[in-house]
Design a protein around this motif. Structure first.
Motif, PDB file in Angstrom:
ATOM      1  N   ILE A  55      -4.318  -3.268  -4.768  1.00  0.00           N
ATOM      2  CA  ILE A  55      -2.857  -3.274  -4.917  1.00  0.00           C
ATOM      3  C   ILE A  55      -2.300  -4.545  -4.273  1.00  0.00           C
ATOM      4  O   ILE A  55      -1.398  -5.191  -4.802  1.00  0.00           O
ATOM      5  CB  ILE A  55      -2.235  -2.011  -4.276  1.00  0.00           C
ATOM      6  N   LYS A  56      -2.873  -4.930  -3.108  1.00  0.00           N
ATOM      7  CA  LYS A  56      -2.428  -6.155  -2.428  1.00  0.00           C
ATOM      8  C   LYS A  56      -2.683  -7.391  -3.289  1.00  0.00           C
ATOM      9  O   LYS A  56      -1.914  -8.352  -3.246  1.00  0.00           O
ATOM     10  CB  LYS A  56      -3.147  -6.297  -1.079  1.00  0.00           C
ATOM     11  N   ASP A  58      -2.632  -7.438  -6.592  1.00  0.00           N
ATOM     12  CA  ASP A  58      -1.722  -7.419  -7.747  1.00  0.00           C
ATOM     13  C   ASP A  58      -0.270  -7.668  -7.365  1.00  0.00           C
ATOM     14  O   ASP A  58       0.519  -8.159  -8.174  1.00  0.00           O
ATOM     15  CB  ASP A  58      -1.827  -6.082  -8.484  1.00  0.00           C
ATOM     16  N   PHE A  59       0.113  -7.282  -6.145  1.00  0.00           N
ATOM     17  CA  PHE A  59       1.504  -7.417  -5.714  1.00  0.00           C
ATOM     18  C   PHE A  59       1.545  -8.231  -4.411  1.00  0.00           C
ATOM     19  O   PHE A  59       1.147  -7.744  -3.350  1.00  0.00           O
ATOM     20  CB  PHE A  59       2.146  -6.040  -5.489  1.00  0.00           C
ATOM     21  N   ASP A  60       2.038  -9.479  -4.508  1.00  0.00           N
ATOM     22  CA  ASP A  60       2.074 -10.365  -3.339  1.00  0.00           C
ATOM     23  C   ASP A  60       2.899  -9.778  -2.207  1.00  0.00           C
ATOM     24  O   ASP A  60       2.580  -9.960  -1.028  1.00  0.00           O
ATOM     25  CB  ASP A  60       2.652 -11.731  -3.733  1.00  0.00           C
ATOM     26  N   GLU A  61       3.990  -9.064  -2.563  1.00  0.00           N
ATOM     27  CA  GLU A  61       4.857  -8.535  -1.508  1.00  0.00           C
ATOM     28  C   GLU A  61       4.125  -7.481  -0.666  1.00  0.00           C
ATOM     29  O   GLU A  61       4.364  -7.358   0.528  1.00  0.00           O
ATOM     30  CB  GLU A  61       6.126  -7.926  -2.120  1.00  0.00           C
ATOM     31  N   VAL A  62       3.191  -6.750  -1.290  1.00  0.00           N
ATOM     32  CA  VAL A  62       2.403  -5.774  -0.544  1.00  0.00           C
ATOM     33  C   VAL A  62       1.424  -6.489   0.386  1.00  0.00           C
ATOM     34  O   VAL A  62       1.229  -6.084   1.538  1.00  0.00           O
ATOM     35  CB  VAL A  62       1.640  -4.825  -1.493  1.00  0.00           C
ATOM     36  N   ASP A  63       0.840  -7.569  -0.104  1.00  0.00           N
ATOM     37  CA  ASP A  63      -0.125  -8.324   0.702  1.00  0.00           C
ATOM     38  C   ASP A  63       0.538  -8.942   1.923  1.00  0.00           C
ATOM     39  O   ASP A  63      -0.061  -9.025   2.998  1.00  0.00           O
ATOM     40  CB  ASP A  63      -0.759  -9.418  -0.164  1.00  0.00           C
ATOM     41  N   ALA A 119       5.455  -1.188 -10.362  1.00  0.00           N
ATOM     42  CA  ALA A 119       5.925  -1.843  -9.139  1.00  0.00           C
ATOM     43  C   ALA A 119       5.522  -0.996  -7.927  1.00  0.00           C
ATOM     44  O   ALA A 119       5.265   0.206  -8.060  1.00  0.00           O
ATOM     45  CB  ALA A 119       7.448  -2.012  -9.187  1.00  0.00           C
ATOM     46  N   PRO A 120       5.480  -1.608  -6.745  1.00  0.00           N
ATOM     47  CA  PRO A 120       5.077  -0.861  -5.547  1.00  0.00           C
ATOM     48  C   PRO A 120       5.909   0.386  -5.272  1.00  0.00           C
ATOM     49  O   PRO A 120       5.384   1.408  -4.830  1.00  0.00           O
ATOM     50  CB  PRO A 120       5.245  -1.894  -4.424  1.00  0.00           C
TER      51      PRO A 120
END
Length: 581
Positions: A55-56, A58-63, A119-120
């Motif tokens: 998930i991190k 695929d989604f930069d904001e999560v990383d 989306a997250p």
């Protein structure tokens, strides 16, 4: 004699469980079908540890945001708090079977929402739905199994739910590993949870309600019919008589305090038997979480990376070992919980947990102290604009700032590009980014951002495994067994719900704070903190939790009615001439 004048049950051999279920396979059918709720519980709490790594990606904001990672993990726990609270009421009002069916629907909805999340925040919504199901299943499955099991093998059968929880966690790691190279990785990992939910829903449609709940609702004939399928013919009448006495006492109590939820809650806390049951039940549930187990289960790949194994695939493969040990430990619990007792298993388990946590704290402390040094020249010349921003102003050619090593680099929110020559030689402290990770890998090196290369890494894996080995047979399964048998029938759903809520609130606190704690205290300080919490938990288990192995539910009530004290305190009181009976 145990306190209250009840004879201790004889030791129950593990083989007795198999002999009984071999003669009466219907019992195992009930236990296994209800236990699939435990499988779902285990799968949905375990799968996120591996899915989060992808998930991190695929989604930069999560990383970039650890609070968002913690939220994705812990929202299932937040949902479980609500599910457990509402589940207690649904259990008492509509029955154990209906509660399991509702939980299955919630599991399925959550799995579908997560699998197609764009989306997250949608993943978080799906995790909340799954959490509702987990909360209901966590209290209902062991309760249903407990009420449909003969007393002499009740502990072993309720342990099947614990086995399926740990089996679900192990299965989740297998699924994570299977989908590592599949397009959609984390979507498959999270979506697979819908399959066992459908299987359990279909199986439960063909199974009866709990015989004890039916008797409580004046459906005596239905209750007898089920008991006749569970107990030998010569034991049915005794069981029916015990139910009659228990239910009549509860109805007399109900006539005084009323039957509304508020009245029942007030009556529960006014009833000394229920209060003592809750003191024991809540104690073991809170202690189960504050030993830090779900930091291992939710974040085990991350912990493995803290120990110096940077690859996602390697981290998940090593995490598979810990979850496998957890499942094996549940089998050990099934073998010994009716033989040696609930209390003894938990106390032994806690001593082992505390020892492993202290050793883990020491291992991670040594790993941080002996982390590879920073090569100042490499750090400043590795590639254009690559130097860690916190390191750059302090660096001089060939002379790194005092105290800087790989761990200091990572705590400054930078990455460490290891030496390409020797695994523990000085490396470059560079910016934290996907581009820099690719650059480091293109030079044949390993990029670290969660942990450092360490000679002590294998010890962390060994003692994480030992931690699971001592946790699973005792604190892993026994708290759910205790809570399935320690409350009077009238308050069993309510008491189990309150205890389950305390479990999930504790779980939420631990899982939500873990990444922040490791950032603030380091891995060593965090494990040492859990060792302190475990020591407190051990004391309260010793003080408040009675032995219930082999006792009928009605005998457990009498035990609590008399009031429980550890044998050491009873001896002291007798020495002072105080009557504690």
């Amino acid at each position: 004699m145990v306190e209250g004048g009840i004879a201790k049950a004889d030791k129950t051999e593990f083989t007795e469980c198999w002999r009984t279920t071999w003669k009466t396979p219907y019992i195992m059918r009930l236990a296994f079908s209800a236990g699939i709720g435990g499988l779902l519980f285990g799968y949905d709490t375990g799968v996120i540890s591996g899915a989060l790594l992808f998930i991190k990606e695929d989604f930069d904001e999560v990383d970039k945001k650890t609070w968002l990672q913690s939220t994705i993990v812990s929202m299932a726990v937040a949902g479980a708090i609500v599910g457990a609270a509402v589940g207690g009421w649904i259990n008492d009002r509509f029955g154990r079977r209906m509660s399991i069916l509702i939980a299955d629907v919630l599991f399925l909805i959550g799995a579908i929402v997560m699998a197609f999340a764009p989306a997250p925040w949608v993943i978080i919504v799906g995790r909340i739905f799954v959490g509702f199901g987990v909360g209901m299943a966590s209290m209902t499955s062991p309760l249903y199994i407990s009420e449909a099991s003969p007393a002499r093998i009740r502990g072993a059968l309720v342990s099947t739910n614990g086995l399926l929880i740990t089996g679900g966690q192990f299965f989740s790691y297998l699924i994570n590993l299977a989908f590592v190279h599949t397009p959609g990785t984390w979507r498959w990992m999270l979506g697979v949870a819908g399959v066992p939910a459908i299987v359990q829903f279909v199986l439960m449609l063909s199974l009866p309600e709990s015989p004890r709940w039916l008797y409580r609702k004046d459906r005596v004939a239905e209750s007898r019919a089920i008991l006749e399928r569970i107990y030998p013919a010569e034991e049915v009448e005794a069981e029916m008589e015990a139910l009659r006495v228990s239910v009549e006492a509860e109805k007399a109590d109900e006539a005084i305090i009323g039957d509304s939820f508020g009245a029942k809650l007030k009556g529960a806390f006014a009833n000394p038997v229920v209060r003592r049951g809750l003191a024991a039940g809540v104690t073991v549930q809170v202690a189960q979480q504050f030993v830090g187990i779900n930091t291992v289960m939710y974040y085990s790949p991350s912990i493995v990376q803290f120990a110096g194994y940077a690859s996602n695939s390697t981290a998940m493969a090593l995490s598979l070992i810990t979850s496998g040990l957890n499942a094996i430990g549940s089998i050990v619990s099934m073998m010994f919980v009716d033989r040696y007792g609930r209390r003894k298993l938990m106390i032994i388990s806690m001593f082992g947990i505390i020892s492993c946590l202290i050793i883990l704290a020491t291992v991670f402390s040594q790993a941080a102290i002996h982390a590879p040094k920073i090569d100042a020249l490499e750090s400043t010349t590795f590639s254009p604009n690559a130097t860690c921003p916190a390191f750059a102003p302090l660096a001089t050619p060939n002379a790194p700032p005092s105290g800087w090593n790989c761990m200091k680099c990572l705590r400054s929110e930078c990455g460490f590009c290891a030496s390409g020559v020797q695994p523990y030689a000085p490396g470059a402290c560079v910016v934290l980014s996907d581009d820099m990770k690719a650059t480091c890998h293109s030079k044949g090196r390993t990029y670290f951002k969660d942990g450092c290369p360490s000679k002590f890494g294998f010890l962390a894996i060994v003692f994480l495994g030992l931690y699971i080995v001592v946790y699973a047979p005792g604190m892993g399964t026994v708290p759910w067994i205790v809570n399935s048998e320690i409350y009077p029938l009238r308050y069993r759903g309510l008491g189990g719900g309150i205890a389950a809520v305390s479990n999930w609130v504790s779980n939420l606190i631990v899982s939500e704070s873990f990444l922040s704690l490791t950032h603030a205290l380091g891995s060593s300080g965090t494990f040492l903190l859990f060792a302190g919490f475990s020591t407190v938990g051990l004391f309260f288990i010793w003080l408040l939790v009675p032995e219930t192995k082999g006792l009928q539910f009605e005998e457990v009530e009498k035990l609590l009615e008399a009031g429980y004290k550890p044998s050491l305190l009873r001896r002291r009181n007798k020495a002072k001439g105080v009557d504690t009976a």
